[in-house]
Scaffold this motif. Structure first.
Motif, PDB file in Angstrom:
ATOM      1  N   ALA A  86       0.828  -1.211   0.000  1.00  0.00           N
ATOM      2  CA  ALA A  86       0.000   0.000   0.000  1.00  0.00           C
ATOM      3  C   ALA A  86       0.858   1.255   0.000  1.00  0.00           C
ATOM      4  O   ALA A  86       0.553   2.235  -0.691  1.00  0.00           O
ATOM      5  CB  ALA A  86      -0.934  -0.014   1.208  1.00  0.00           C
ATOM      6  N   LEU A  87       1.947   1.246   0.764  1.00  0.00           N
ATOM      7  CA  LEU A  87       2.812   2.430   0.860  1.00  0.00           C
ATOM      8  C   LEU A  87       3.695   2.588  -0.370  1.00  0.00           C
ATOM      9  O   LEU A  87       3.719   3.653  -1.009  1.00  0.00           O
ATOM     10  CB  LEU A  87       3.680   2.337   2.115  1.00  0.00           C
ATOM     11  CG  LEU A  87       2.957   2.460   3.457  1.00  0.00           C
ATOM     12  CD1 LEU A  87       3.908   2.131   4.600  1.00  0.00           C
ATOM     13  CD2 LEU A  87       2.380   3.859   3.637  1.00  0.00           C
ATOM     14  N   ALA A  91      -0.233   3.573  -2.821  1.00  0.00           N
ATOM     15  CA  ALA A  91      -0.358   5.016  -2.603  1.00  0.00           C
ATOM     16  C   ALA A  91       0.607   5.792  -3.484  1.00  0.00           C
ATOM     17  O   ALA A  91       0.251   6.825  -4.062  1.00  0.00           O
ATOM     18  CB  ALA A  91      -0.108   5.343  -1.129  1.00  0.00           C
ATOM     19  N   LEU A  95      -0.333   8.745  -6.817  1.00  0.00           N
ATOM     20  CA  LEU A  95       0.062  10.093  -6.402  1.00  0.00           C
ATOM     21  C   LEU A  95       1.206  10.611  -7.267  1.00  0.00           C
ATOM     22  O   LEU A  95       1.252  11.798  -7.617  1.00  0.00           O
ATOM     23  CB  LEU A  95       0.469  10.087  -4.927  1.00  0.00           C
ATOM     24  CG  LEU A  95      -0.670   9.850  -3.931  1.00  0.00           C
ATOM     25  CD1 LEU A  95      -0.117   9.707  -2.520  1.00  0.00           C
ATOM     26  CD2 LEU A  95      -1.697  10.968  -3.990  1.00  0.00           C
ATOM     27  N   GLY A 167       2.482  13.666  -0.654  1.00  0.00           N
ATOM     28  CA  GLY A 167       1.910  12.420  -0.159  1.00  0.00           C
ATOM     29  C   GLY A 167       2.652  11.204  -0.686  1.00  0.00           C
ATOM     30  O   GLY A 167       2.933  10.256   0.068  1.00  0.00           O
ATOM     31  N   GLY A 168       2.995  11.217  -1.976  1.00  0.00           N
ATOM     32  CA  GLY A 168       3.754  10.109  -2.538  1.00  0.00           C
ATOM     33  C   GLY A 168       5.131   9.987  -1.926  1.00  0.00           C
ATOM     34  O   GLY A 168       5.608   8.883  -1.638  1.00  0.00           O
ATOM     35  N   ALA A 171       4.742   8.549   1.567  1.00  0.00           N
ATOM     36  CA  ALA A 171       4.391   7.131   1.534  1.00  0.00           C
ATOM     37  C   ALA A 171       5.608   6.273   1.256  1.00  0.00           C
ATOM     38  O   ALA A 171       5.840   5.253   1.917  1.00  0.00           O
ATOM     39  CB  ALA A 171       3.312   6.885   0.467  1.00  0.00           C
ATOM     40  N   GLY A 201      -0.197  -3.847  -4.010  1.00  0.00           N
ATOM     41  CA  GLY A 201      -0.529  -2.490  -4.422  1.00  0.00           C
ATOM     42  C   GLY A 201      -1.442  -2.458  -5.627  1.00  0.00           C
ATOM     43  O   GLY A 201      -2.365  -1.643  -5.704  1.00  0.00           O
TER      44      GLY A 201
END
Length: 308
Positions: A86-87, A91, A95, A167-168, A171, A201
């Motif tokens: 997810a990270l 995500a 992003l 944000g990216g 993450a 992901g």
């Protein structure tokens, strides 16, 4: 011998052993490949589909990794692989593509260059690793160097794009630290770990993509772009990246992401752009910061590391 009133002379940073230098070089191929993302996104991919771009970069590559290794997570690695996927993937990818679409490449690259500083801050809390003043200083200089290379007076700021870029970056910084903290299960190689995370992901992105964007029209250029991002920018790059994270100190692996905006700048010059004197100086500064971060901090004559 220095007295109490005189500063202690410092020896220069120690050179890298050959084995570590080879690991650094292989790991650096990953961010170098990621440096092609901006030009591929803007020149080949259909606009307005960041989720689909992330999905195509992740899920096919992840499934291929699973097919090649034929190893599934066990025990608590089911949820760990999901969190890391997810990270690092779910995500980060959308992003990243959103920032690439809404911001000039320079602004997006400068935001991503802040990742080593975020990694250093998170490493204190998660790993109990306190970076030296040496690494903090070069981290700041690396961001400044990238800023000189890619930011111009006409740089356009878009609120959504800036938030997506930050944000990216955050993450992936969290993903790097957790990957270092958790390591890999016994007998599991970096290709397997890359396959787990890309698949996790991609599965996270699949329902979001179908619900929000759907499938765009894909021409030959877009197909080539997705193939490049999923192979060299996906499975191959992440296999090298996770191998490097496991082998290198977190303070040495994180600054390698500075290669991404520098490669993007080089591609720009190949496509006809020119570098001014401040941009050239910034390029040299960012490259020096990345290389200096690979060296051990200097020691004083008594053998103690300085400025921790």
């Amino acid at each position: 011998m220095p007295t109490a009133s005189t500063p202690q002379a410092q020896a220069p940073p120690r050179a890298l052993p050959r084995a570590r230098a080879a690991t650094v070089a292989l790991t650096a191929l990953a961010p170098a490949a990621w440096g092609t993302t901006y030009v591929v996104t803007t020149e080949l991919l259909p606009p307005g589909h960041p989720l689909f771009a992330g999905l195509m970069r992740a899920l096919p590559a992840g499934l291929l990794g699973l097919a090649l290794t034929r190893v599934l997570p066990r025990g608590d690695w089911w949820w760990k692989a999901a969190v890391l996927g997810a990270l690092n993937i779910g995500a980060l990818f959308p992003l990243l593509f959103l920032a690439a679409e809404r911001l000039p490449g320079g602004v997006a690259a400068t935001l991503s260059a802040a990742q080593p500083l975020l990694v250093a801050a998170l490493a204190i809390a998660v790993l109990g690793d306190r970076p030296t003043a040496w690494r903090w200083t070069w981290g700041v200089l690396g961001v400044a160097g990238v800023g000189l290379v890619v930011l111009g007076p006409a740089a356009r700021l878009d609120t959504v794009g800036v938030l997506a870029g930050l944000g990216g970056t955050a993450a992936m910084a969290a993903g790097v630290v957790l990957t270092k903290n958790w390591g890999r299960p016994a007998g599991v190689g970096p290709l397997t770990l890359a396959g787990w995370q890309l698949t996790a992901g991609g599965l996270l992105l699949l329902p979001l993509t179908l619900a929000v964007e759907g499938v765009p029209r894909i021409d030959a250029g877009a197909a080539a772009g997705y193939l490049w991002l999923g192979s060299m920018g996906g499975l191959i790059a992440y296999t090298l990246w996770f191998r490097g994270i496991a082998a290198l100190p977190v303070g040495a692996s994180a600054p390698l992401v500075l290669l991404s905006p520098l490669v993007a700048a080089v591609i720009g010059t190949v496509m006809g752009e020119s570098l001014s004197l401040p941009q050239t100086l910034g390029f040299v500064l960012a490259l020096a910061a990345m290389l200096a971060a690979q060296l051990d901090p200097p020691k004083n004559r008594r053998g103690r590391r300085t400025a921790r």
